[in-house]
Every structure is written in structure tokens, then in C-alpha cells.
Design an enzyme around this catalytic site. Sequence first.
Site, PDB file in Angstrom:
ATOM      1  N   TYR A 264       0.763  -1.294  -0.282  1.00 57.65           N
ATOM      2  CA  TYR A 264      -0.023   0.084  -0.085  1.00 57.65           C
ATOM      3  C   TYR A 264       0.647   1.184   0.115  1.00 57.65           C
ATOM      4  O   TYR A 264       0.666   2.229  -0.936  1.00 57.65           O
ATOM      5  CB  TYR A 264      -1.117  -0.102   1.120  1.00 57.65           C
TER       6      TYR A 264
ATOM      7  N   GLU B  48       2.353   6.173  -7.146  1.00 60.28           N
ATOM      8  CA  GLU B  48       0.944   6.931  -7.621  1.00 60.28           C
ATOM      9  C   GLU B  48       1.387   8.488  -7.475  1.00 60.28           C
ATOM     10  O   GLU B  48       1.162   9.507  -8.503  1.00 60.28           O
ATOM     11  CB  GLU B  48      -0.297   6.773  -6.929  1.00 60.28           C
TER      12      GLU B  48
HETATM   13  C1  LIG Z   1     -14.443  11.329  -2.343  1.00 62.09           C
HETATM   14  C2  LIG Z   1     -13.237  11.479  -3.126  1.00 62.09           C
HETATM   15  C3  LIG Z   1     -12.049  11.046  -2.347  1.00 62.09           C
HETATM   16  C4  LIG Z   1     -10.894  10.935  -3.044  1.00 62.09           C
HETATM   17  C5  LIG Z   1      -9.893  10.676  -2.130  1.00 62.09           C
HETATM   18  C6  LIG Z   1      -8.295  10.535  -2.906  1.00 62.09           C
HETATM   19  C7  LIG Z   1      -7.356  10.181  -2.180  1.00 62.09           C
HETATM   20  C8  LIG Z   1      -6.531   9.136  -2.842  1.00 62.09           C
HETATM   21  C9  LIG Z   1      -5.997   8.028  -1.752  1.00 62.09           C
HETATM   22  C10 LIG Z   1      -5.442   7.170  -2.689  1.00 62.09           C
HETATM   23  C11 LIG Z   1      -5.099   5.914  -2.100  1.00 62.09           C
HETATM   24  C12 LIG Z   1      -5.006   4.953  -2.916  1.00 62.09           C
HETATM   25  C13 LIG Z   1      -3.850   4.114  -3.140  1.00 62.09           C
HETATM   26  C14 LIG Z   1      -3.956   2.633  -3.879  1.00 62.09           C
HETATM   27  O1  LIG Z   1      -4.522   2.595  -4.992  1.00 62.09           O
HETATM   28  C15 LIG Z   1      -2.685   1.863  -3.899  1.00 62.09           C
HETATM   29  C16 LIG Z   1      -2.921   0.613  -4.117  1.00 62.09           C
HETATM   30  O2  LIG Z   1      -3.793  -0.008  -4.144  1.00 62.09           O
HETATM   31  S1  LIG Z   1      -1.334  -0.348  -3.802  1.00 62.09           S
HETATM   32  C17 LIG Z   1      -1.754  -1.846  -3.840  1.00 62.09           C
HETATM   33  C18 LIG Z   1      -2.092  -2.418  -2.444  1.00 62.09           C
HETATM   34  N1  LIG Z   1      -3.388  -2.144  -2.211  1.00 62.09           N
HETATM   35  C19 LIG Z   1      -3.933  -2.585  -1.460  1.00 62.09           C
HETATM   36  O3  LIG Z   1      -3.628  -3.550  -0.710  1.00 62.09           O
HETATM   37  C20 LIG Z   1      -5.657  -2.206  -1.313  1.00 62.09           C
HETATM   38  C21 LIG Z   1      -6.419  -3.235  -1.837  1.00 62.09           C
HETATM   39  N2  LIG Z   1      -7.959  -2.957  -1.963  1.00 62.09           N
HETATM   40  C22 LIG Z   1      -8.554  -3.222  -0.782  1.00 62.09           C
HETATM   41  O4  LIG Z   1      -8.198  -4.269   0.151  1.00 62.09           O
HETATM   42  C23 LIG Z   1     -10.012  -2.619  -0.648  1.00 62.09           C
HETATM   43  O5  LIG Z   1     -10.371  -1.996  -1.920  1.00 62.09           O
HETATM   44  C24 LIG Z   1     -10.296  -1.914   0.525  1.00 62.09           C
HETATM   45  C25 LIG Z   1     -11.543  -1.153   0.329  1.00 62.09           C
HETATM   46  C26 LIG Z   1      -9.143  -0.817   0.848  1.00 62.09           C
HETATM   47  C27 LIG Z   1     -10.428  -2.777   1.753  1.00 62.09           C
HETATM   48  O6  LIG Z   1     -11.358  -3.716   1.338  1.00 62.09           O
HETATM   49  P1  LIG Z   1     -12.497  -4.208   2.372  1.00 62.09           P
HETATM   50  O7  LIG Z   1     -12.904  -3.155   3.341  1.00 62.09           O
HETATM   51  O8  LIG Z   1     -13.815  -4.705   1.570  1.00 62.09           O
HETATM   52  O9  LIG Z   1     -12.096  -5.208   3.364  1.00 62.09           O
HETATM   53  P2  LIG Z   1     -12.011  -6.716   3.173  1.00 62.09           P
HETATM   54  O10 LIG Z   1     -11.294  -7.179   2.076  1.00 62.09           O
HETATM   55  O11 LIG Z   1     -11.834  -7.258   4.731  1.00 62.09           O
HETATM   56  O12 LIG Z   1     -13.749  -7.279   3.025  1.00 62.09           O
HETATM   57  C28 LIG Z   1     -14.877  -6.860   4.086  1.00 62.09           C
HETATM   58  C29 LIG Z   1     -15.723  -8.000   3.879  1.00 62.09           C
HETATM   59  O13 LIG Z   1     -16.549  -7.854   2.970  1.00 62.09           O
HETATM   60  C30 LIG Z   1     -16.244  -8.732   2.091  1.00 62.09           C
HETATM   61  N3  LIG Z   1     -16.087  -8.453   0.714  1.00 62.09           N
HETATM   62  C31 LIG Z   1     -15.610  -7.455   0.232  1.00 62.09           C
HETATM   63  N4  LIG Z   1     -15.363  -7.320  -1.061  1.00 62.09           N
HETATM   64  C32 LIG Z   1     -15.991  -8.564  -1.516  1.00 62.09           C
HETATM   65  C33 LIG Z   1     -16.267  -9.008  -2.881  1.00 62.09           C
HETATM   66  N5  LIG Z   1     -15.923  -8.521  -4.005  1.00 62.09           N
HETATM   67  N6  LIG Z   1     -16.727 -10.197  -2.876  1.00 62.09           N
HETATM   68  C34 LIG Z   1     -17.102 -10.913  -1.685  1.00 62.09           C
HETATM   69  N7  LIG Z   1     -16.926 -10.333  -0.740  1.00 62.09           N
HETATM   70  C35 LIG Z   1     -16.289  -9.085  -0.517  1.00 62.09           C
HETATM   71  C36 LIG Z   1     -15.216  -9.682   2.479  1.00 62.09           C
HETATM   72  O14 LIG Z   1     -15.168 -10.947   2.495  1.00 62.09           O
HETATM   73  C37 LIG Z   1     -15.195  -9.332   4.061  1.00 62.09           C
HETATM   74  O15 LIG Z   1     -16.312 -10.103   4.635  1.00 62.09           O
HETATM   75  P3  LIG Z   1     -16.032 -10.859   6.101  1.00 62.09           P
HETATM   76  O16 LIG Z   1     -15.620  -9.987   6.794  1.00 62.09           O
HETATM   77  O17 LIG Z   1     -17.225 -11.536   6.322  1.00 62.09           O
HETATM   78  O18 LIG Z   1     -14.705 -12.036   5.630  1.00 62.09           O
END
Ligand SMILES: CCCCCCCCCCCCC[C@@H](O)CC(=O)SCCNC(=O)CCNC(=O)[C@H](O)C(C)(C)COP(=O)(O)OP(=O)(O)OC[C@H]1O[C@@H](n2cnc3c(N)ncnc32)[C@H](O)[C@@H]1OP(=O)(O)O
Length: 357
Positions: free
Chosen positions: A281, A288
Amino acid sequence: MPLTPLVYWAQRHGEIYLRVELTDAQNISICVKEKLLQFRAQGHGAKGQNEYEFSLEFLSPIKPEVSHKSTQRQVNITVHKEQRGWWERLTAQERKPVFLAPDFDRWLDESDAEMEIREKEEKRNRLKASRHEEEGFVSLKTVYLFVYNLVQFLGFSWIFVNMTVRLFIFGQDSLYDTFHTISDVMFFCQILAAAEVINAAFGVVRTGVIPTVIQVVGRNFVLFIIIGSLEEMHNQPVVFFVFYLWSSIEIFRYPFYMLGCFNTEWKTLTWLRYTIWIPLYPLGVLAEAVAVVQSIPIFDETKLLSIPLPKALGTSISFSSFLYIYLVLMFLGLLINFRHLYKQRKKRFRTKKRKAN
Ligand SMILES: CCCCCCCCCCCCC[C@@H](O)CC(=O)SCCNC(=O)CCNC(=O)[C@H](O)C(C)(C)COP(=O)(O)OP(=O)(O)OC[C@H]1O[C@@H](n2cnc3c(N)ncnc32)[C@H](O)[C@@H]1OP(=O)(O)O
């Protein structure tokens, strides 16, 4: 002479309800044999605190299991008929015992009781139907999420494998044409990722909307505005790093979700999904940020997306002014999402540990 309490009765097709008027009844004894029920208890009845008893010979046999519940005011007894059916009277003898009276609070005649059965059945059927509907919705949701995650997994795997193979074959040269070879698939996957905001907003998945919006908007801003809209950026090596870091997490995250759709998990995959973001991250945000910084002079030079101003105030506001603010927003976005992912990680491993104990 033994004292007899007042007993009220009502029937249904399967049961007889008896209400014995005894307050604070104790030492209750109920014996049942074929048609006969004998009751004895100490309590406060019409003749004060005493021992009371009665026996009833029913019209037809009853089941030996009798349930009773004693409250402060009365003893409620439920007797089950051996054979379902409507009794024309309660007792074998035609003359009703003097201590017995109809319980009008529970009284139903035969047709009302049948209606009650029908209503109960309808309610049960409605409940069953709504459960089926719910199951249908759940399975539809599962199919939707599974297909969505599968498509994203295939897309990001293609990106990751393609970039890795090209890196091995072409070495450093591959860094310069990442955009030309990969961008179409990346555009597709990242446009599709907007569904994640919708999923979070409508409760399709249990996750926060804000971290998802930050993630999706943040990436798409870099992809479409910073890299996509500036030709000068297309062959910058930073594109390689941005795309590679993004796809490195997604090839673990999406299969993790795919397994989750079927309530299954593979421990190594779970560990990878909730661990490799820790280095990825900050590196992703750094890559970016480098792309944003590199784009600033290009936006200044080309005046692309600049806001024209009235002559008195100057020529225009360059888009780069917004980019300086965006760099700060990126830092805030990193903090918010880092904290969110840290919490998700802690929650995941804490529950797993508790389940294992
Ligand atoms: C209003 C304008 C705002 C503008 C803001 C501008 C700011 C810019 C900031 C930019 C930062 C971004 C940088 C980024 O682009 C850099 C990178 O990505 S680098 C690479 C590394 N990146 C990562 O590791 C992040 C990957 N992404 C994520 O992890 C997710 O998108 C995130 C939202 C960050 C977190 O995911 P989530 O909240 O969903 O957490 P979980 O995975 O633990 O999920 C929670 C529960 O939901 C279930 N779930 C979620 N999605 C799905 C799906 N697609 N299908 C099925 N189930 C899903 C998951 O299973 C969990 O359920 P449970 O707790 O029951 O297991």
C-alpha cells in the site's frame, strides 16, 4: 373430604388446555393413565391455603406426556389427545363435574379451531415462501459476487503475468511500454471496480463505503486523468510500478473473496490477502505520487484541464494547483485506508484465533 380447585378448560384438535385456579401452587403432581388424569398440589385456592386435588376421566384416551406451567396465579396444563379430533365434551360422563367450567379466554368452537389451524398453516407457508425468496436472493448475490471476483481475478492475473513475462523477456525495456500493452485490460478492471462502491453502499458486502470510495476514486484518478489523459506519461516507467503494485494485491484479494462466497478459506491465501498490503500500500501510494508529481509540469505546459479565469484575474488556474492538494489528499487517503486495512487484519486474525480455541 379432599378440596377441589376450580378448573377451566378449552380444546383444540390436538390438545386440551386446563387452567387450575391455584395461586403459588407447590408440590404439583400430575398422573396420567389412558383416559384418566389425577392432579394434586398445595396452594391457595377457593378454600385458602390447602392441599387440592381433582381427577378427570376424559372422553377419549390422551397421551401420557403432559406439560404444565405454574404461575403465581394458576397452573396451566396441556394434555395431548391420543388421536386428533374434536371432542363433543371433555369428560367420559355426560354430566359435567361441578369444579369444571369453559375457559372463555382460550375457548374456540370446532370451526374456529379449524380456521386457527388453517391460519397457522398459511403463516407457516408464507414463512417458508419468504425463506425460499431470501435463499434465492442470497444465491443470486453469491453468483453475482463470484462472477465479479472471477472476472477481476482473471483481469488482474492477466496483467500481472503479462508484465512479469515481459519483464523477464525484455528486461528494462518492458518498463517503457506498459501502458500500450496493459492499459486496455487495466481500464476494464478499474471501471468494473466501481461496482465495489455500489456493493458497499447497498450492503451487498459488509464493508465500509469510505475506504472503498478512496480506493476506487484514488486509483481511477491516477489511471484516467494522470496517466490516461497525458500521452507524455504513457511511456514513463512509473506506469509499470503503479500497475504492478496494484495487480500484486488483487491476484490474492479476489480469489480470497471467491472462496469467501462459499464460506471457505485457504489459510495461506487469507494470510497473504491481509498481510502483503502492508508493504504494497505505501509503495503503491508512493508510485502514484511519483506519477502525479511527474504529470505536474506536463499539465502546466499543455494547460490541459486548466480553468480559464476572467482577464482581470489572470489567464487560468492550472490543473497542477489541484494536484498539489491531491498529493495531500493521497497522504490522508493512505492513512485512512491503512488504518482500515489494519483493523480488518486484526479482526480477521482475532476471530480466527478465537474460533480455533
Ligand atoms: C471522495 C473522493 C475521495 C478522493 C480521495 C483521494 C485520495 C486518494 C488516496 C489514494 C489511495 C489509493 C492508493 C491505492 O490505489 C494504492 C494501491 O492499491 S497499492 C496496492 C495495495 N493495495 C491494497 O492492498 C488495497 C487493496 N484494496 C482493498 O483492500 C479494498 O479495496 C479496501 C476497500 C481498501 C479494503 O477492502 P474491504 O473493506 O472490502 O475489506 P475486506 O477485504 O476485509 O472485506 C470486508 C468484508 O467484505 C467482504 N467482501 C468485500 N469485497 C467483496 C467482494 N468483492 N466479494 C465478496 N466479498 C467481499 C469480505 O469477504 C469481508 O467479509 P467478511 O468480513 O465476512 O470476511
